[in-house]
Every structure is written in C-alpha cells, then in structure tokens.
Design a protein around this motif. Structure first.
Motif, PDB file in Angstrom:
ATOM      1  N   ALA A 216       0.625  -1.092  -0.129  1.00 40.25           N
ATOM      2  CA  ALA A 216       0.003  -0.124  -0.453  1.00 40.25           C
ATOM      3  C   ALA A 216       1.139   0.966   0.126  1.00 40.25           C
ATOM      4  O   ALA A 216       0.242   2.093  -0.971  1.00 40.25           O
ATOM      5  CB  ALA A 216      -1.069   0.404   1.430  1.00 40.25           C
ATOM      6  N   MET A 217       1.855   1.012   1.147  1.00 42.06           N
ATOM      7  CA  MET A 217       2.703   2.510   0.378  1.00 42.06           C
ATOM      8  C   MET A 217       3.476   2.735  -0.593  1.00 42.06           C
ATOM      9  O   MET A 217       3.761   3.804  -1.363  1.00 42.06           O
ATOM     10  CB  MET A 217       4.072   1.909   2.043  1.00 42.06           C
ATOM     11  N   GLU A 218       3.862   1.518  -1.468  1.00 43.62           N
ATOM     12  CA  GLU A 218       4.038   1.740  -2.458  1.00 43.62           C
ATOM     13  C   GLU A 218       3.210   2.042  -3.295  1.00 43.62           C
ATOM     14  O   GLU A 218       3.422   3.019  -4.445  1.00 43.62           O
ATOM     15  CB  GLU A 218       5.074   0.473  -3.083  1.00 43.62           C
ATOM     16  N   LYS A 219       1.921   1.706  -3.524  1.00 43.12           N
ATOM     17  CA  LYS A 219       0.694   2.506  -4.665  1.00 43.12           C
ATOM     18  C   LYS A 219       0.435   3.496  -4.321  1.00 43.12           C
ATOM     19  O   LYS A 219       0.729   4.280  -5.407  1.00 43.12           O
ATOM     20  CB  LYS A 219      -0.151   1.411  -4.285  1.00 43.12           C
ATOM     21  N   GLU A 220       0.905   3.997  -2.881  1.00 43.22           N
ATOM     22  CA  GLU A 220       0.909   5.785  -2.565  1.00 43.22           C
ATOM     23  C   GLU A 220       2.005   6.533  -3.229  1.00 43.22           C
ATOM     24  O   GLU A 220       1.528   8.099  -3.328  1.00 43.22           O
ATOM     25  CB  GLU A 220       0.432   5.626  -0.776  1.00 43.22           C
ATOM     26  N   SER A 221       2.648   5.420  -3.112  1.00 47.85           N
ATOM     27  CA  SER A 221       4.351   6.036  -3.136  1.00 47.85           C
ATOM     28  C   SER A 221       4.367   6.994  -5.005  1.00 47.85           C
ATOM     29  O   SER A 221       4.498   7.817  -5.475  1.00 47.85           O
ATOM     30  CB  SER A 221       5.502   5.967  -2.943  1.00 47.85           C
ATOM     31  N   ILE A 222       3.680   6.214  -5.553  1.00 53.71           N
ATOM     32  CA  ILE A 222       3.403   5.812  -7.266  1.00 53.71           C
ATOM     33  C   ILE A 222       2.618   6.707  -7.603  1.00 53.71           C
ATOM     34  O   ILE A 222       2.722   8.030  -8.846  1.00 53.71           O
ATOM     35  CB  ILE A 222       3.724   4.474  -7.510  1.00 53.71           C
ATOM     36  N   ALA A 223       1.877   6.919  -6.842  1.00 48.44           N
ATOM     37  CA  ALA A 223       0.418   8.114  -7.426  1.00 48.44           C
ATOM     38  C   ALA A 223       0.767   9.012  -6.857  1.00 48.44           C
ATOM     39  O   ALA A 223       0.706  10.357  -7.488  1.00 48.44           O
ATOM     40  CB  ALA A 223      -0.364   7.591  -6.098  1.00 48.44           C
ATOM     41  N   LYS A 224       1.730   9.759  -5.629  1.00 50.26           N
ATOM     42  CA  LYS A 224       2.328  10.932  -5.468  1.00 50.26           C
ATOM     43  C   LYS A 224       3.138  11.245  -6.571  1.00 50.26           C
ATOM     44  O   LYS A 224       2.828  12.537  -6.711  1.00 50.26           O
ATOM     45  CB  LYS A 224       3.070  10.695  -4.225  1.00 50.26           C
ATOM     46  N   LYS A 225       3.815  10.073  -6.876  1.00 53.90           N
ATOM     47  CA  LYS A 225       4.941  11.080  -8.527  1.00 53.90           C
ATOM     48  C   LYS A 225       4.153  11.373  -9.483  1.00 53.90           C
ATOM     49  O   LYS A 225       4.380  11.669 -10.281  1.00 53.90           O
ATOM     50  CB  LYS A 225       5.613   9.248  -8.870  1.00 53.90           C
ATOM     51  N   LYS A 226       3.068  10.270  -9.479  1.00 52.97           N
ATOM     52  CA  LYS A 226       2.273  10.396 -10.746  1.00 52.97           C
ATOM     53  C   LYS A 226       1.660  11.820 -10.423  1.00 52.97           C
ATOM     54  O   LYS A 226       1.507  12.642 -12.184  1.00 52.97           O
ATOM     55  CB  LYS A 226       1.156   9.395 -11.147  1.00 52.97           C
ATOM     56  N   ALA A 227       0.923  12.363  -9.426  1.00 53.57           N
ATOM     57  CA  ALA A 227      -0.081  13.793  -9.405  1.00 53.57           C
ATOM     58  C   ALA A 227       1.562  14.460  -9.223  1.00 53.57           C
ATOM     59  O   ALA A 227       1.270  15.987  -9.733  1.00 53.57           O
ATOM     60  CB  ALA A 227      -0.728  13.791  -7.863  1.00 53.57           C
ATOM     61  N   ALA A 228       2.821  14.206  -8.995  1.00 53.72           N
ATOM     62  CA  ALA A 228       3.677  16.256  -8.964  1.00 53.72           C
ATOM     63  C   ALA A 228       4.551  16.011 -10.753  1.00 53.72           C
ATOM     64  O   ALA A 228       4.282  16.899 -10.761  1.00 53.72           O
ATOM     65  CB  ALA A 228       4.810  14.910  -7.945  1.00 53.72           C
ATOM     66  N   ALA A 229       3.992  14.709 -11.177  1.00 52.88           N
ATOM     67  CA  ALA A 229       4.724  14.927 -12.763  1.00 52.88           C
ATOM     68  C   ALA A 229       3.603  15.458 -13.568  1.00 52.88           C
ATOM     69  O   ALA A 229       3.848  15.042 -14.933  1.00 52.88           O
ATOM     70  CB  ALA A 229       5.482  13.292 -13.242  1.00 52.88           C
ATOM     71  N   GLY A 230       2.367  15.479 -13.352  1.00 53.03           N
ATOM     72  CA  GLY A 230       1.203  15.277 -14.142  1.00 53.03           C
ATOM     73  C   GLY A 230       0.772  14.562 -14.826  1.00 53.03           C
ATOM     74  O   GLY A 230       0.557  14.771 -16.040  1.00 53.03           O
ATOM     75  N   ILE A 231       1.025  13.189 -14.189  1.00 58.92           N
ATOM     76  CA  ILE A 231       0.434  12.270 -15.281  1.00 58.92           C
ATOM     77  C   ILE A 231      -1.069  11.656 -14.393  1.00 58.92           C
ATOM     78  O   ILE A 231      -1.195  11.333 -13.642  1.00 58.92           O
ATOM     79  CB  ILE A 231       1.110  11.117 -15.110  1.00 58.92           C
ATOM     80  N   GLU A 232      -1.954  10.853 -15.531  1.00 58.72           N
ATOM     81  CA  GLU A 232      -3.093  10.728 -14.628  1.00 58.72           C
ATOM     82  C   GLU A 232      -2.700   9.284 -14.366  1.00 58.72           C
ATOM     83  O   GLU A 232      -1.820   8.758 -14.471  1.00 58.72           O
ATOM     84  CB  GLU A 232      -3.405  10.697 -16.214  1.00 58.72           C
ATOM     85  N   GLU A 233      -4.026   8.845 -14.104  1.00 57.76           N
ATOM     86  CA  GLU A 233      -3.201   7.931 -12.966  1.00 57.76           C
ATOM     87  C   GLU A 233      -3.026   6.263 -13.374  1.00 57.76           C
ATOM     88  O   GLU A 233      -2.935   5.586 -12.785  1.00 57.76           O
ATOM     89  CB  GLU A 233      -4.908   7.342 -11.814  1.00 57.76           C
ATOM     90  N   GLY A 234      -3.747   6.020 -14.825  1.00 53.76           N
ATOM     91  CA  GLY A 234      -3.858   5.506 -15.381  1.00 53.76           C
ATOM     92  C   GLY A 234      -2.659   5.063 -16.664  1.00 53.76           C
ATOM     93  O   GLY A 234      -2.469   3.942 -16.761  1.00 53.76           O
ATOM     94  N   ASP A 235      -1.570   5.760 -16.492  1.00 55.61           N
ATOM     95  CA  ASP A 235      -0.235   6.044 -17.223  1.00 55.61           C
ATOM     96  C   ASP A 235       0.617   6.042 -16.560  1.00 55.61           C
ATOM     97  O   ASP A 235       0.329   5.755 -14.959  1.00 55.61           O
ATOM     98  CB  ASP A 235      -0.247   7.626 -17.850  1.00 55.61           C
ATOM     99  N   GLU A 236       1.736   4.905 -17.140  1.00 55.92           N
ATOM    100  CA  GLU A 236       2.495   4.340 -16.233  1.00 55.92           C
ATOM    101  C   GLU A 236       3.756   5.781 -15.922  1.00 55.92           C
ATOM    102  O   GLU A 236       4.111   7.116 -16.942  1.00 55.92           O
ATOM    103  CB  GLU A 236       3.479   3.228 -16.931  1.00 55.92           C
ATOM    104  N   LEU A 237       4.157   5.589 -15.257  1.00 57.18           N
ATOM    105  CA  LEU A 237       5.961   6.863 -15.039  1.00 57.18           C
ATOM    106  C   LEU A 237       6.822   6.446 -15.950  1.00 57.18           C
ATOM    107  O   LEU A 237       7.423   5.122 -16.433  1.00 57.18           O
ATOM    108  CB  LEU A 237       6.149   6.265 -13.905  1.00 57.18           C
ATOM    109  N   PRO A 238       7.534   7.875 -16.090  1.00 60.70           N
ATOM    110  CA  PRO A 238       8.821   6.844 -17.971  1.00 60.70           C
ATOM    111  C   PRO A 238      10.373   6.765 -16.509  1.00 60.70           C
ATOM    112  O   PRO A 238       9.901   6.984 -15.110  1.00 60.70           O
ATOM    113  CB  PRO A 238       8.923   8.376 -18.236  1.00 60.70           C
ATOM    114  N   ASP A 239      10.912   6.069 -17.326  1.00 62.71           N
ATOM    115  CA  ASP A 239      11.790   5.393 -16.534  1.00 62.71           C
ATOM    116  C   ASP A 239      13.072   6.457 -16.671  1.00 62.71           C
ATOM    117  O   ASP A 239      13.175   8.116 -16.818  1.00 62.71           O
ATOM    118  CB  ASP A 239      12.469   4.550 -18.358  1.00 62.71           C
ATOM    119  N   ASP A 240      14.099   5.988 -15.456  1.00 63.37           N
ATOM    120  CA  ASP A 240      14.524   7.075 -14.842  1.00 63.37           C
ATOM    121  C   ASP A 240      15.482   8.041 -16.909  1.00 63.37           C
ATOM    122  O   ASP A 240      16.090   9.877 -15.851  1.00 63.37           O
ATOM    123  CB  ASP A 240      15.935   6.742 -14.310  1.00 63.37           C
TER     124      ASP A 240
END
Length: 242
Positions: A216-240
């Motif tokens: 649950a912590m990892e899922k919440e962390s990913i959601a915060k990163k997507k929100a900070a990057a302006g990425i929608e919930e269904g999309d994936e985070l880009p690679d580094d």
C-alpha cells in the motif's frame, strides 16, 4: 586527437559501453598495458588526463569513415569518424595494421548502423497489447458469443503454478500446525508446544500484514509521483533516462 588543433595529440583509450550502442574515450591507465614500462613507452607524458566525463557518441549516428591518402602514403595513419549531430572523432593510430583494422571495423558499423540504434521503450496502453507483444494467451471461455477471462488474465500454465504454490504453502502450514497440536496434546500440563503454535501463528499473520502494508505504501508513493509529474492515474511513470 584533441578538438583544439593547437594542442598535441594525446593517448586515449576508446571503448564501447556495455549496451553496445555508443562509444566513448577515457584516459589511458597502466592497467591497459602489460607492464609499467609499456605504458610509459606508449603513452608517457602524452597520456590524456580526464577532467570531466565525456558524452557518449551513439554508433547509430556514424555516417562515414574518412582518411587522408597523402598522410597514409607518408605513414601517418590518420582517420576521422563522422557522426550525425555529434562532433567528429579524429584518431591517429601507430601502425598500418591497427589502421586497417579500425577502418574495416568502423566502415562495417557505418554500413549497418541501424543495428546499433537503441530501441525505444515499449509503452503498452492496455493488457491486450502486453499479451500480444509477449505472445501470451490468457485462459478464456466463450459463452453465448461473449469472451470471459476465466484465469483473470493468466494462461493455463500460470494458473497451475499459482495453485501449486498456494497448495504447497497451505499444506506445509496445516502439517506444521497439526504437528504442534499433536505435541501439545501429548506434552505436559503447561502446553509448551501450544504456545509455540500461537507464536508461529502471530508471526505468520504479522508478515502477511507487513507485506500488505508495504504494498500500500508503494502504491501511494507511485500515486504521489504521478500527481507531481502531472501523469494520469492509468498511465505509467517514465524511466529515469527519459
């Protein structure tokens, strides 16, 4: 050879990165030679001293390999690697054998440079694209002309492996707890093994709870990163590296 023509040529080591997509150069060190005497005889005061990291040059941008016929006839084995969008790389080799070896190699790379292009990351938009890319066939069933995912997106082999893992886990737990219960019944009035039964049960439940909490912590962390990057919930985070 240095970009500044006023400076003297310096001995450097040209190498390819681990991915095989680009080349770079670095300072020659004594470990590149069989002995310290060979190092000083070849490089000596002309050894290149790296002051900062250089940008890797993609081999897919190598368009041609040039050389000077006049210098070649004068036993000056000079060659130039011409890259698209990057600075040219001038190399002066020691002998004819090394020159011909490098010319043949880099000309072959220039003719087949598409093979050295770095493949773009695959960004699927749906599970169906992932299954198609991996030639994966989930277990489905046709009922009244409608397709149902019986295995929740898994094929028959994965379903068998998942059920086998769960069956092995629970068989071990039931057998172990049954052994403890048998020991508690046969033991003295203090029921020591029965308390061991309780302790192992608490430890098992704690580990499962910890796994769920960290997930649950990892899922919440990913959601915060997507929100900070302006990425929608269904999309994936880009690679580094993108």
């Amino acid at each position: 050879m240095p970009g500044n023509r006023i400076r003297s040529p310096q001995r450097r080591t040209l190498f390819c990165d681990e991915s095989g997509h680009s080349i770079n150069w670095r300072a020659s060190v004594k470990g590149d030679y069989n002995s310290e005497a060979d190092y000083f005889a070849d490089a000596g005061h002309m050894a290149y001293t790296a002051s900062r990291s250089k940008t890797h040059i993609p081999l897919s941008c190598l368009s041609s390999v040039q050389y000077s016929k006049d210098k070649f006839e004068e036993s000056e084995f000079f060659m130039r690697l011409v890259f698209e969008g990057h600075r040219n790389l001038d190399i002066k080799l020691k002998n004819k054998t090394d020159f011909e070896y490098c010319m043949d190699g880099f000309e072959l790379i220039a003719k087949n440079r598409d093979l050295f292009a770095k493949k773009t990351s695959f960004r699927p938009s749906s599970m169906q694209e992932i299954w198609s890319a991996n030639n994966y066939q989930p277990l489905t069933m046709q009922i009244n002309g409608k397709t149902w995912n019986v295995g929740c997106g898994n094929d028959a082999e994965d379903i068998f492996l998942i059920l086998s893992c769960y069956g092995s886990l629970w068989s071990f737990l039931i057998g172990f707890f049954a052994l403890l219960l048998k020991g508690a019944i046969d033991s003295d009035e203090h029921n020591t093994l029965l308390y061991m039964y309780l302790v192992f049960g608490v430890i098992y439940v704690s580990l499962i709870s910890l796994a769920v909490y960290t997930g649950a912590m990892e899922k919440e962390s990913i959601a915060k990163k997507k929100a900070a990057a302006g990425i929608e919930e269904g999309d994936e985070l880009p690679d580094d590296d993108e």
